[in-house]
Design an enzyme around this catalytic site. Structure first.
Site, PDB file in Angstrom:
ATOM      1  N   LYS A   1       0.806  -1.224   0.000  1.00 43.38           N
ATOM      2  CA  LYS A   1       0.000   0.000   0.000  1.00 43.38           C
ATOM      3  C   LYS A   1       0.845   1.283   0.000  1.00 43.38           C
ATOM      4  O   LYS A   1       0.395   2.322  -0.453  1.00 43.38           O
ATOM      5  CB  LYS A   1      -0.948   0.004   1.196  1.00 43.38           C
ATOM      6  CG  LYS A   1      -2.080  -1.004   1.043  1.00 43.38           C
ATOM      7  CD  LYS A   1      -3.075  -0.897   2.168  1.00 43.38           C
ATOM      8  CE  LYS A   1      -4.156  -1.943   1.997  1.00 43.38           C
ATOM      9  NZ  LYS A   1      -5.187  -1.880   3.015  1.00 43.38           N
TER      10      LYS A   1
ATOM     11  N   GLY B   1      -1.343   0.387  13.040  1.00 48.48           N
ATOM     12  CA  GLY B   1      -0.742  -0.048  11.776  1.00 48.48           C
ATOM     13  C   GLY B   1      -1.439   0.611  10.591  1.00 48.48           C
ATOM     14  O   GLY B   1      -2.106   1.648  10.733  1.00 48.48           O
TER      15      GLY B   1
HETATM   16  P1  ATR Z   1      -2.656  -3.619   9.170  1.00 43.36           P
HETATM   17  O1  ATR Z   1      -2.393  -3.001   7.839  1.00 43.36           O
HETATM   18  O2  ATR Z   1      -3.641  -4.758   9.124  1.00 43.36           O
HETATM   19  O3  ATR Z   1      -3.038  -2.605  10.194  1.00 43.36           O
HETATM   20  P2  ATR Z   1      -0.017  -3.674  10.293  1.00 43.36           P
HETATM   21  O4  ATR Z   1       0.308  -2.366   9.679  1.00 43.36           O
HETATM   22  O5  ATR Z   1       1.031  -4.741  10.298  1.00 43.36           O
HETATM   23  O6  ATR Z   1      -1.296  -4.327   9.632  1.00 43.36           O
HETATM   24  O7  ATR Z   1      -0.471  -3.389  11.815  1.00 43.36           O
HETATM   25  C1  ATR Z   1      -0.812  -4.401  12.700  1.00 43.36           C
HETATM   26  C2  ATR Z   1      -1.370  -3.802  13.994  1.00 43.36           C
HETATM   27  O8  ATR Z   1      -1.779  -4.902  14.812  1.00 43.36           O
HETATM   28  C3  ATR Z   1      -0.338  -3.019  14.796  1.00 43.36           C
HETATM   29  O9  ATR Z   1      -0.991  -2.032  15.537  1.00 43.36           O
HETATM   30  C4  ATR Z   1       0.232  -4.120  15.695  1.00 43.36           C
HETATM   31  O10 ATR Z   1       0.792  -3.630  16.902  1.00 43.36           O
HETATM   32  P3  ATR Z   1       2.355  -3.187  16.932  1.00 43.36           P
HETATM   33  O11 ATR Z   1       2.388  -1.821  16.345  1.00 43.36           O
HETATM   34  O12 ATR Z   1       2.695  -3.227  18.358  1.00 43.36           O
HETATM   35  O13 ATR Z   1       3.092  -4.208  16.113  1.00 43.36           O
HETATM   36  C5  ATR Z   1      -1.028  -4.871  16.030  1.00 43.36           C
HETATM   37  N1  ATR Z   1      -0.746  -6.223  16.477  1.00 43.36           N
HETATM   38  C6  ATR Z   1      -0.363  -7.251  15.685  1.00 43.36           C
HETATM   39  N2  ATR Z   1      -0.185  -8.354  16.433  1.00 43.36           N
HETATM   40  C7  ATR Z   1      -0.478  -8.004  17.721  1.00 43.36           C
HETATM   41  C8  ATR Z   1      -0.500  -8.705  18.963  1.00 43.36           C
HETATM   42  N3  ATR Z   1      -0.178 -10.005  19.041  1.00 43.36           N
HETATM   43  N4  ATR Z   1      -0.847  -8.031  20.070  1.00 43.36           N
HETATM   44  C9  ATR Z   1      -1.176  -6.719  20.007  1.00 43.36           C
HETATM   45  N5  ATR Z   1      -1.174  -5.996  18.862  1.00 43.36           N
HETATM   46  C10 ATR Z   1      -0.826  -6.638  17.740  1.00 43.36           C
END
Ligand code: ATR
Length: 495
Positions: free
Chosen positions: A297, A359
């Site tokens: 993206k 994210g």
């Molecule tokens: P997307 O485009 O789907 O938002 P991304 O940009 O990879 O994907 O973002 C993932 C989001 O999910 C982030 O806010 C991530 O938190 P971090 O910034 O701390 O990485 C969150 N996330 C993913 N796995 C997680 C987990 N196990 N516990 C809490 N937050 C999680």
């Protein structure tokens, strides 16, 4: 033509596969190597029973088949079966030696010329080449060489990058003098070539009954979802790029929509590793527009001639369309998110929101809310990311552990992380939050439809919105940018 490859070990079961798929296919490839040994004795009756043009294929192990026989014995067996039946085609690998095709028969003193016998019987030879690892550098020369013998050349090769996919699509132009040819891109990168087989100049595409292995497509989805056999020179090509991408539900939104408004267009998943090479492909086959998903993206931004305010703010684009020779980027995640809560937003009923995650998805959500004067608080596992997004959007941020115990001051809760998504349906990132008053709870997860969070919110009389509502809303907006028409309301989208 759509050709069903049988995968069964008995003729009865193989016939059943054909019956199950009869309305989706034009021909059948009988895989003799997959049949039990005892079945081969009666394999010659198969074409008559299935009543469709049939290819006899006796694939050896090195080309992805099961036959352990050496080439000589394999050709003897193949000859026995093919000459007694009504097969239309027989597949013979390009490197089978001439001497293995001169077959000694018990009752005759001379060796029989198998190729000649096939010609006399009007059975066409498909001269096949397989590469299970790559797309070989000399592909064009190879096809030309195979075609010289007057047979139908078949190349089944394995693209490992979108650059290889570009090579396969160039074959149509480079080899347009070879009228009858079969070109197959195997594996995940090859899926787009199997759907757009007519665009690479292949006379047919292979399908299976079920989509069990990566890169396989069922006859049903090729025929009904993609209408791959109806692609012609006037078909407008759309698609989605991502990595991974093959699980995406978007083709199930766009293809039925195009069909319903009688728009000659197809929407195809493209597995893309290098965005730059995909833009080359887009020029080559004149793609009219495409959706963009993770992780591209942001990567597409340098290639866009025009972007909207939302794309600039969010720093991400999920929709690219070709307008007056230029690529234009928009972000329908932004509007798709807003669509289910449009009324509440315009009536000023949502004043404050708690957004979990920081994210890519959260960025679209927070900017959409902020641009509509909603006070946002961002909670994220990695606090720095929450802080950064908060400072860009003039929002508040908090640690996940400091999420309030009650939702008293929140009109809308939005969950943007993967927590709660299948196969981890038992997780609820907001379990410490109790819904003491009804509010709107919006979970961007779309599988399962009702996450643990949403079930809890529903019990507390909250209005719940799930990720498929947003997915469909953003898809419908993309459809408008692609086709210029509203999404047909009578289509029942089944994700
Ligand atoms: P997307 O485009 O789907 O938002 P991304 O940009 O990879 O994907 O973002 C993932 C989001 O999910 C982030 O806010 C991530 O938190 P971090 O910034 O701390 O990485 C969150 N996330 C993913 N796995 C997680 C987990 N196990 N516990 C809490 N937050 C999680």
């Amino acid at each position: 033509m759509i050709c069903l490859t049988t995968t069964e070990n008995t003729l009865t079961k193989a016939l059943k596969q054909v019956e199950n798929n009869k309305s989706y296919i034009d021909m059948v490839e009988l895989r003799l190597d997959l049949l039990d040994e005892g079945e081969l004795a009666s394999a010659q009756i198969f074409p008559r029973l299935c009543a469709l043009p049939t290819i006899a294929t006796f694939r050896r192990v090195s080309d992805g088949g099961k036959s352990q026989l050496n080439d000589k014995s394999r050709m003897i067996k193949l000859r026995e079966i093919v000459l007694q039946g009504d097969f239309s085609y027989v597949d013979i690998e390009e490197d089978v030696k001439k001497s293995d095709l001169k077959i000694k028969c018990d009752e005759e003193s001379q060796r029989a010329d198998f190729e000649n016998e096939l010609k006399l019987k009007g059975i066409k030879i498909i001269r096949s080449f397989h590469d299970m690892e790559k797309v070989p550098a000399n592909l064009f020369a190879l096809v030309t060489k195979l075609a010289k013998k007057g047979d139908i050349p078949k190349v089944a090769v394995t693209p490992n990058t979108i650059v290889d996919v570009v090579t396969l699509f160039r074959m149509n132009e480079e080899l347009k003098d070879v009228k009858e040819k079969i070109i197959i891109g195997m594996g995940d990168f090859g899926v787009c070539t199997r759907i757009l087989y007519k665009k690479i100049g292949s006379m047919l595409t292979f399908a299976s009954e079920n989509e069990i292995a990566p890169g396989q497509l069922s006859a049903k989805s090729l025929k009904l979802l993609y209408k791959a056999d109806q692609v012609n020179n006037r078909t407008n090509i759309y698609g989605i790029i991502g990595n991974p991408v093959l699980h995406t539900a978007s083709p199930k939104i766009h293809n039925p929509g195009f069909d319903a408004i009688h728009y000659n267009a197809i929407y195809v998943p493209f597995l893309v590793d290098k965005v730059r090479a995909f833009f080359k492909l887009a020029e080559l086959i004149r793609i009219h527009g495409f959706s963009v998903t993770v992780p591209h993206k942001r990567d597409v931004l340098p290639y866009l001639g025009k972007i909207t305010r939302e794309v600039k703010q969010i720093g991400a684009c999920n929709t690219v369309t070709r307008i007056q020779g230029m690529w234009k980027g928009t972000n329908t995640d932004y509007y798709g998110f807003l669509a289910p809560i449009e009324r509440e937003i315009s009536e000023g009923k949502i004043k404050s929101a708690l957004v979990v995650g920081a994210g890519g998805a959260a960025r679209a959500v927070v900017w959409a809310l902020r641009n509509h004067h909603v006070k946002v608080t961002i909670a994220n596992r990695t606090i720095e990311k929450a802080k950064l997004l908060a400072s860009e959007t003039m929002s508040n941020y908090i640690e996940i552990d400091n999420i309030p115990k009650l939702n008293e001051n929140v009109d809308l809760v939005v969950q943007t992380t993967v927590i709660g998504m299948a196969p981890n349906e038992d997780e609820d990132i907001l379990e410490s939050l109790t819904f003491s008053k009804p509010c709107i709870v919006y979970d961007l997860v779309y599988k399962p439809r009702y996450t643990k969070l949403l079930k809890r919110a529903k019990e507390a009389n909250c209005r719940i919105i799930n990720g498929s509502d947003m997915l469909i809303a953003q898809g419908k907006l993309q459809f408008e940018s692609f086709s210029g028409y509203h999404y047909p309301h009578w289509v029942n989208i089944e994700l």
